[in-house]
Design a protein around this motif. Structure first.
Motif, PDB file in Angstrom:
ATOM      1  N   VAL A 148       0.818  -1.214   0.000  1.00  9.18           N
ATOM      2  CA  VAL A 148       0.000   0.000   0.000  1.00  9.18           C
ATOM      3  C   VAL A 148       0.855   1.269   0.000  1.00  9.18           C
ATOM      4  O   VAL A 148       0.477   2.276  -0.605  1.00  9.18           O
ATOM      5  CB  VAL A 148      -0.974  -0.021   1.216  1.00  9.18           C
ATOM      6  N   ARG A 149       2.008   1.217   0.652  1.00  7.33           N
ATOM      7  CA  ARG A 149       2.867   2.405   0.811  1.00  7.33           C
ATOM      8  C   ARG A 149       3.196   3.120  -0.510  1.00  7.33           C
ATOM      9  O   ARG A 149       3.071   4.350  -0.582  1.00  7.33           O
ATOM     10  CB  ARG A 149       4.161   2.044   1.539  1.00  7.33           C
ATOM     11  N   PRO A 150       3.594   2.416  -1.583  1.00  9.93           N
ATOM     12  CA  PRO A 150       3.887   3.142  -2.831  1.00  9.93           C
ATOM     13  C   PRO A 150       2.678   3.894  -3.384  1.00  9.93           C
ATOM     14  O   PRO A 150       2.828   4.975  -3.966  1.00  9.93           O
ATOM     15  CB  PRO A 150       4.317   2.038  -3.801  1.00  9.93           C
ATOM     16  N   PHE A 151       1.488   3.363  -3.177  1.00  6.07           N
ATOM     17  CA  PHE A 151       0.286   4.039  -3.658  1.00  6.07           C
ATOM     18  C   PHE A 151      -0.030   5.266  -2.810  1.00  6.07           C
ATOM     19  O   PHE A 151      -0.548   6.255  -3.310  1.00  6.07           O
ATOM     20  CB  PHE A 151      -0.905   3.062  -3.681  1.00  6.07           C
ATOM     21  N   ILE A 158      -6.980  12.202   1.071  1.00  5.60           N
ATOM     22  CA  ILE A 158      -7.787  13.349   0.646  1.00  5.60           C
ATOM     23  C   ILE A 158      -8.849  13.587   1.710  1.00  5.60           C
ATOM     24  O   ILE A 158      -9.666  12.699   1.979  1.00  5.60           O
ATOM     25  CB  ILE A 158      -8.446  13.086  -0.725  1.00  5.60           C
ATOM     26  N   SER A 159      -8.818  14.748   2.350  1.00  3.72           N
ATOM     27  CA  SER A 159      -9.752  15.092   3.436  1.00  3.72           C
ATOM     28  C   SER A 159      -9.772  14.017   4.519  1.00  3.72           C
ATOM     29  O   SER A 159     -10.826  13.657   5.032  1.00  3.72           O
ATOM     30  CB  SER A 159     -11.162  15.304   2.886  1.00  3.72           C
ATOM     31  N   GLY A 160      -8.601  13.453   4.808  1.00  4.09           N
ATOM     32  CA  GLY A 160      -8.484  12.443   5.855  1.00  4.09           C
ATOM     33  C   GLY A 160      -8.845  11.037   5.420  1.00  4.09           C
ATOM     34  O   GLY A 160      -8.803  10.113   6.221  1.00  4.09           O
ATOM     35  N   LEU A 163      -7.072   6.667   0.242  1.00  6.30           N
ATOM     36  CA  LEU A 163      -7.515   5.895  -0.918  1.00  6.30           C
ATOM     37  C   LEU A 163      -6.450   4.936  -1.434  1.00  6.30           C
ATOM     38  O   LEU A 163      -6.678   4.223  -2.409  1.00  6.30           O
ATOM     39  CB  LEU A 163      -7.958   6.841  -2.043  1.00  6.30           C
ATOM     40  N   SER A 164      -5.298   4.892  -0.763  1.00  5.91           N
ATOM     41  CA  SER A 164      -4.225   4.022  -1.235  1.00  5.91           C
ATOM     42  C   SER A 164      -4.604   2.536  -1.213  1.00  5.91           C
ATOM     43  O   SER A 164      -4.211   1.809  -2.134  1.00  5.91           O
ATOM     44  CB  SER A 164      -2.934   4.276  -0.463  1.00  5.91           C
ATOM     45  N   PRO A 165      -5.372   2.033  -0.227  1.00  5.63           N
ATOM     46  CA  PRO A 165      -5.787   0.623  -0.311  1.00  5.63           C
ATOM     47  C   PRO A 165      -6.644   0.339  -1.550  1.00  5.63           C
ATOM     48  O   PRO A 165      -6.478  -0.694  -2.192  1.00  5.63           O
ATOM     49  CB  PRO A 165      -6.587   0.396   0.980  1.00  5.63           C
ATOM     50  N   LEU A 166      -7.527   1.275  -1.891  1.00  4.26           N
ATOM     51  CA  LEU A 166      -8.349   1.107  -3.092  1.00  4.26           C
ATOM     52  C   LEU A 166      -7.465   1.070  -4.342  1.00  4.26           C
ATOM     53  O   LEU A 166      -7.659   0.228  -5.230  1.00  4.26           O
ATOM     54  CB  LEU A 166      -9.383   2.224  -3.197  1.00  4.26           C
ATOM     55  N   ALA A 167      -6.480   1.957  -4.401  1.00  7.41           N
ATOM     56  CA  ALA A 167      -5.565   1.971  -5.545  1.00  7.41           C
ATOM     57  C   ALA A 167      -4.768   0.670  -5.617  1.00  7.41           C
ATOM     58  O   ALA A 167      -4.549   0.117  -6.707  1.00  7.41           O
ATOM     59  CB  ALA A 167      -4.620   3.170  -5.444  1.00  7.41           C
TER      60      ALA A 167
END
Length: 192
Positions: A148-151, A158-160, A163-167
């Motif tokens: 998840v970190r690279p994403f 965004i506003s807390g 979304l990185s897990p979704l990406a």
């Protein structure tokens, strides 16, 4: 034995039991790779259920450069055995060349599915109970954070809302779509 009345339930049981155990070995391998806390109760559970099959391999196969080779060999042997048993249940004689090609495809598919599920569960747990000291959460964070970190670096919160897990989930799905079809053409899966 051949396919028949008991063929499908037996194939289901063989596939499920082997997949669950291979997943336990894979999780142990991955948790060692990411240097997770092995005093965690869930990690201890994985160690206890995989130790009986890994101990004999550890006597003859050493780890190499931080890679748990005995666990890797065990996953390959178990997956090949599962495929051979499924072929026998389907009434097909197992072929070495098929097992040699299909085993890595099955393990890659299991790895990608494992990460998909782990990231989804991580995301759900952070919404429901964001306690980072929960044993399940600490294992999930250790396991999924390298993915998840690279994403997160590309897509900051965004506003807390992170979304990185979704990406990461979308990227893994795309990866599956790119990797699995060529592997399936090389060594098609068993049709039952």
């Amino acid at each position: 034995m051949g396919p028949g009345y008991l063929g499908s339930p037996l194939a289901f049981l063989v596939d499920t039991l082997f997949s669950l155990y291979i997943m336990a070995v894979m999780l142990r391998f991955l948790l060692q790779w990411v240097q997770a806390d092995f005093y965690n109760p869930l990690a201890q559970f994985l160690v206890r259920i995989t130790q009986p099959t890994l101990a004999p391999l550890r006597r003859v196969i050493p780890s190499w450069s931080g890679i748990d080779l005995p666990a890797l060999v065990l996953m390959i042997l178990l997956q090949a055995a599962a495929l051979a048993l499924l072929m026998l249940i389907a009434g097909v004689t197992p072929r070495f060349d098929y097992l040699l090609l299909r085993t890595p495809a099955e393990l890659i598919n299991l790895l990608l599915n494992l990460y998909l599920v782990a990231i989804v569960v991580r995301a759900v747990l952070t919404w429901i109970n964001p306690d980072a000291y929960n044993p399940a959460m600490t294992i999930l964070l250790a396991l999924t954070e390298p993915v998840v970190r690279p994403f997160r670096a590309i897509l900051p919160p965004i506003s807390g809302i992170d979304l990185s897990p979704l990406a990461a989930i979308i990227a893994i799905q795309v990866l599956k779509m790119l990797i699995m079809p060529p592997l399936d053409r090389i060594a098609p899966g068993l049709m039952m």
